[in-house]
Write a protein that holds these residues in place. Structure first.
Motif, PDB file in Angstrom:
ATOM      1  N   PHE A   1      -6.389  -6.566   1.707  1.00  0.00           N
ATOM      2  CA  PHE A   1      -4.632  -6.917   1.788  1.00  0.00           C
ATOM      3  C   PHE A   1      -3.896  -5.758   1.463  1.00  0.00           C
ATOM      4  O   PHE A   1      -2.651  -5.460   1.879  1.00  0.00           O
ATOM      5  CB  PHE A   1      -4.644  -8.103   0.898  1.00  0.00           C
ATOM      6  CG  PHE A   1      -5.408  -9.516   1.574  1.00  0.00           C
ATOM      7  CD1 PHE A   1      -5.250  -9.907   2.936  1.00  0.00           C
ATOM      8  CD2 PHE A   1      -6.258 -10.015   0.847  1.00  0.00           C
ATOM      9  CE1 PHE A   1      -5.799 -10.876   3.481  1.00  0.00           C
ATOM     10  CE2 PHE A   1      -6.813 -11.299   1.428  1.00  0.00           C
ATOM     11  CZ  PHE A   1      -6.703 -11.504   2.862  1.00  0.00           C
ATOM     12  N   ARG A   2      -4.127  -5.111   0.351  1.00  0.00           N
ATOM     13  CA  ARG A   2      -3.290  -4.044   0.015  1.00  0.00           C
ATOM     14  C   ARG A   2      -3.038  -2.985   1.038  1.00  0.00           C
ATOM     15  O   ARG A   2      -1.767  -2.539   1.174  1.00  0.00           O
ATOM     16  CB  ARG A   2      -3.913  -3.071  -1.433  1.00  0.00           C
ATOM     17  CG  ARG A   2      -2.830  -2.167  -1.783  1.00  0.00           C
ATOM     18  CD  ARG A   2      -3.659  -1.345  -2.898  1.00  0.00           C
ATOM     19  NE  ARG A   2      -4.452  -2.088  -3.751  1.00  0.00           N
ATOM     20  CZ  ARG A   2      -4.637  -2.053  -5.035  1.00  0.00           C
ATOM     21  NH1 ARG A   2      -4.234  -0.861  -5.657  1.00  0.00           N
ATOM     22  NH2 ARG A   2      -5.518  -2.901  -5.859  1.00  0.00           N
ATOM     23  N   LEU A   3      -4.011  -2.539   1.679  1.00  0.00           N
ATOM     24  CA  LEU A   3      -3.774  -1.649   2.691  1.00  0.00           C
ATOM     25  C   LEU A   3      -3.113  -2.016   3.769  1.00  0.00           C
ATOM     26  O   LEU A   3      -2.227  -1.584   4.594  1.00  0.00           O
ATOM     27  CB  LEU A   3      -5.331  -1.205   3.507  1.00  0.00           C
ATOM     28  CG  LEU A   3      -5.928  -0.333   2.333  1.00  0.00           C
ATOM     29  CD1 LEU A   3      -7.501   0.086   3.037  1.00  0.00           C
ATOM     30  CD2 LEU A   3      -5.503   1.051   2.105  1.00  0.00           C
ATOM     31  N   SER A   4      -3.327  -3.480   4.098  1.00  0.00           N
ATOM     32  CA  SER A   4      -2.461  -4.189   5.335  1.00  0.00           C
ATOM     33  C   SER A   4      -1.021  -4.381   4.905  1.00  0.00           C
ATOM     34  O   SER A   4      -0.291  -4.181   5.574  1.00  0.00           O
ATOM     35  CB  SER A   4      -3.244  -5.503   5.548  1.00  0.00           C
ATOM     36  OG  SER A   4      -4.377  -5.306   5.902  1.00  0.00           O
ATOM     37  N   ILE A   5      -0.795  -4.530   3.703  1.00  0.00           N
ATOM     38  CA  ILE A   5       0.432  -4.812   3.331  1.00  0.00           C
ATOM     39  C   ILE A   5       1.314  -3.451   3.038  1.00  0.00           C
ATOM     40  O   ILE A   5       2.428  -3.534   3.568  1.00  0.00           O
ATOM     41  CB  ILE A   5       0.523  -5.659   1.828  1.00  0.00           C
ATOM     42  CG1 ILE A   5       0.106  -6.993   1.974  1.00  0.00           C
ATOM     43  CG2 ILE A   5       2.054  -5.611   1.254  1.00  0.00           C
ATOM     44  CD1 ILE A   5      -0.227  -7.746   0.877  1.00  0.00           C
ATOM     45  N   VAL A   6       0.759  -2.520   2.496  1.00  0.00           N
ATOM     46  CA  VAL A   6       1.372  -1.324   2.336  1.00  0.00           C
ATOM     47  C   VAL A   6       1.745  -0.512   3.941  1.00  0.00           C
ATOM     48  O   VAL A   6       2.648  -0.017   4.077  1.00  0.00           O
ATOM     49  CB  VAL A   6       0.565  -0.074   1.722  1.00  0.00           C
ATOM     50  CG1 VAL A   6       0.968   1.256   1.740  1.00  0.00           C
ATOM     51  CG2 VAL A   6       0.429  -0.571   0.248  1.00  0.00           C
TER      52      VAL A   6
ATOM     53  N   TYR B   1      -8.685   3.314   7.911  1.00  0.00           N
ATOM     54  CA  TYR B   1      -8.854   3.534   6.577  1.00  0.00           C
ATOM     55  C   TYR B   1     -10.472   3.169   6.165  1.00  0.00           C
ATOM     56  O   TYR B   1     -10.750   2.033   6.291  1.00  0.00           O
ATOM     57  CB  TYR B   1      -8.078   2.665   5.442  1.00  0.00           C
ATOM     58  CG  TYR B   1      -6.430   3.046   5.986  1.00  0.00           C
ATOM     59  CD1 TYR B   1      -6.047   4.085   5.179  1.00  0.00           C
ATOM     60  CD2 TYR B   1      -5.862   2.287   6.827  1.00  0.00           C
ATOM     61  CE1 TYR B   1      -4.597   4.424   5.607  1.00  0.00           C
ATOM     62  CE2 TYR B   1      -4.296   2.566   7.178  1.00  0.00           C
ATOM     63  CZ  TYR B   1      -3.885   3.590   6.332  1.00  0.00           C
ATOM     64  OH  TYR B   1      -2.581   3.938   6.604  1.00  0.00           O
TER      65      TYR B   1
ATOM     66  N   HIS C   1     -13.513  -5.406  -1.654  1.00  0.00           N
ATOM     67  CA  HIS C   1     -12.923  -6.673  -2.261  1.00  0.00           C
ATOM     68  C   HIS C   1     -11.903  -7.080  -1.470  1.00  0.00           C
ATOM     69  O   HIS C   1     -10.962  -6.111  -0.853  1.00  0.00           O
ATOM     70  CB  HIS C   1     -12.396  -6.314  -3.887  1.00  0.00           C
ATOM     71  CG  HIS C   1     -12.055  -7.574  -4.359  1.00  0.00           C
ATOM     72  ND1 HIS C   1     -10.782  -8.028  -4.133  1.00  0.00           N
ATOM     73  CD2 HIS C   1     -12.764  -8.187  -5.190  1.00  0.00           C
ATOM     74  CE1 HIS C   1     -10.756  -9.008  -5.051  1.00  0.00           C
ATOM     75  NE2 HIS C   1     -11.751  -8.909  -5.801  1.00  0.00           N
TER      76      HIS C   1
ATOM     77  N   ARG D   1      -8.895  -8.046  -2.109  1.00  0.00           N
ATOM     78  CA  ARG D   1      -7.755  -7.391  -2.559  1.00  0.00           C
ATOM     79  C   ARG D   1      -7.161  -5.987  -2.040  1.00  0.00           C
ATOM     80  O   ARG D   1      -6.014  -5.558  -1.520  1.00  0.00           O
ATOM     81  CB  ARG D   1      -7.653  -7.184  -4.075  1.00  0.00           C
ATOM     82  CG  ARG D   1      -6.648  -6.442  -4.697  1.00  0.00           C
ATOM     83  CD  ARG D   1      -6.721  -6.344  -6.455  1.00  0.00           C
ATOM     84  NE  ARG D   1      -8.050  -5.520  -6.670  1.00  0.00           N
ATOM     85  CZ  ARG D   1      -8.994  -6.022  -7.203  1.00  0.00           C
ATOM     86  NH1 ARG D   1      -9.028  -6.947  -7.865  1.00  0.00           N
ATOM     87  NH2 ARG D   1     -10.205  -5.182  -7.461  1.00  0.00           N
ATOM     88  N   GLU D   2      -8.548  -5.270  -1.701  1.00  0.00           N
ATOM     89  CA  GLU D   2      -7.993  -3.787  -1.372  1.00  0.00           C
ATOM     90  C   GLU D   2      -7.654  -4.072   0.322  1.00  0.00           C
ATOM     91  O   GLU D   2      -6.988  -3.268   0.649  1.00  0.00           O
ATOM     92  CB  GLU D   2      -9.286  -2.935  -1.500  1.00  0.00           C
ATOM     93  CG  GLU D   2      -9.735  -2.877  -3.000  1.00  0.00           C
ATOM     94  CD  GLU D   2      -8.403  -2.067  -3.748  1.00  0.00           C
ATOM     95  OE1 GLU D   2      -7.661  -1.386  -3.349  1.00  0.00           O
ATOM     96  OE2 GLU D   2      -8.358  -2.633  -5.139  1.00  0.00           O
TER      97      GLU D   2
END
Length: 73
Positions: free
Chosen positions: A54-59, A36, A49, A51-52
Protein backbone atom coordinates in the motif's frame (compact mmCIF):
# COMPACT_ATOMS: atom_id res chain seq x y z
CA UNK A 1 -2.04 -11.61 -17.25
CA UNK A 2 -0.10 -12.18 -20.47
CA UNK A 3 0.93 -8.51 -20.70
CA UNK A 4 2.10 -8.50 -17.09
CA UNK A 5 4.06 -11.70 -17.69
CA UNK A 6 5.74 -10.09 -20.71
CA UNK A 7 6.45 -6.90 -18.72
CA UNK A 8 8.12 -8.87 -15.91
CA UNK A 9 9.71 -11.61 -18.04
CA UNK A 10 13.19 -10.10 -17.88
CA UNK A 11 12.99 -9.64 -14.10
CA UNK A 12 11.57 -13.06 -13.26
CA UNK A 13 14.22 -15.51 -14.42
CA UNK A 14 13.09 -18.66 -16.18
CA UNK A 15 15.15 -20.79 -13.78
CA UNK A 16 15.18 -18.70 -10.62
CA UNK A 17 16.60 -19.75 -7.28
CA UNK A 18 14.69 -17.21 -5.22
CA UNK A 19 11.11 -16.00 -5.05
CA UNK A 20 10.66 -12.34 -5.97
CA UNK A 21 7.65 -10.14 -5.18
CA UNK A 22 6.88 -7.16 -7.42
CA UNK A 23 4.44 -4.27 -7.06
CA UNK A 24 3.17 -2.52 -10.19
CA UNK A 25 1.17 0.63 -9.40
CA UNK A 26 -1.21 1.64 -12.20
CA UNK A 27 -2.70 4.93 -13.37
CA UNK A 28 -6.41 5.29 -14.12
CA UNK A 29 -5.87 3.92 -17.64
CA UNK A 30 -4.11 0.82 -16.23
CA UNK A 31 -0.67 1.93 -17.41
CA UNK A 32 2.26 1.10 -15.19
CA UNK A 33 3.63 3.87 -12.98
CA UNK A 34 6.71 1.84 -12.16
CA UNK A 35 7.99 -1.57 -11.26
CA UNK A 36 9.11 -2.13 -7.69
CA UNK A 37 10.87 -5.20 -6.35
CA UNK A 38 9.39 -5.41 -2.86
CA UNK A 39 11.17 -8.51 -1.60
CA UNK A 40 13.48 -11.35 -2.54
CA UNK A 41 13.12 -14.56 -0.58
CA UNK A 42 14.34 -18.11 -0.65
CA UNK A 43 13.62 -20.99 -3.00
CA UNK A 44 10.27 -21.65 -1.31
CA UNK A 45 9.03 -18.36 0.18
CA UNK A 46 9.18 -14.59 0.33
CA UNK A 47 7.62 -12.05 2.67
CA UNK A 48 5.55 -9.10 1.46
CA UNK A 49 3.66 -7.12 4.09
CA UNK A 50 0.48 -5.38 2.88
CA UNK A 51 1.73 -2.15 4.48
CA UNK A 52 4.63 -2.02 2.01
CA UNK A 53 2.39 -2.81 -0.98
CA UNK A 54 0.00 0.00 0.00
CA UNK A 55 2.83 2.43 0.77
CA UNK A 56 4.32 2.03 -2.72
CA UNK A 57 0.88 2.39 -4.28
CA UNK A 58 -0.02 5.50 -2.28
CA UNK A 59 3.32 7.22 -2.89
CA UNK A 60 2.87 6.58 -6.63
CA UNK A 61 -0.70 7.99 -6.42
CA UNK A 62 -1.90 4.79 -8.05
CA UNK A 63 -5.48 4.19 -9.13
CA UNK A 64 -4.83 0.44 -9.10
CA UNK A 65 -2.12 -2.05 -8.35
CA UNK A 66 -0.85 -5.40 -9.60
CA UNK A 67 1.20 -7.66 -7.35
CA UNK A 68 3.21 -10.52 -8.76
CA UNK A 69 5.63 -13.17 -7.61
CA UNK A 70 7.23 -16.26 -9.02
CA UNK A 71 7.34 -19.86 -7.79
CA UNK A 72 10.80 -21.28 -8.50
CA UNK A 73 10.09 -24.45 -6.54
Amino acid sequence: PELVAQYLAHDLDWRPFQEKFYVLPLDRKNRSLGKYLLSVGTLTSTVAHPREVFRLSIVAAAAGVIVSHNHPS
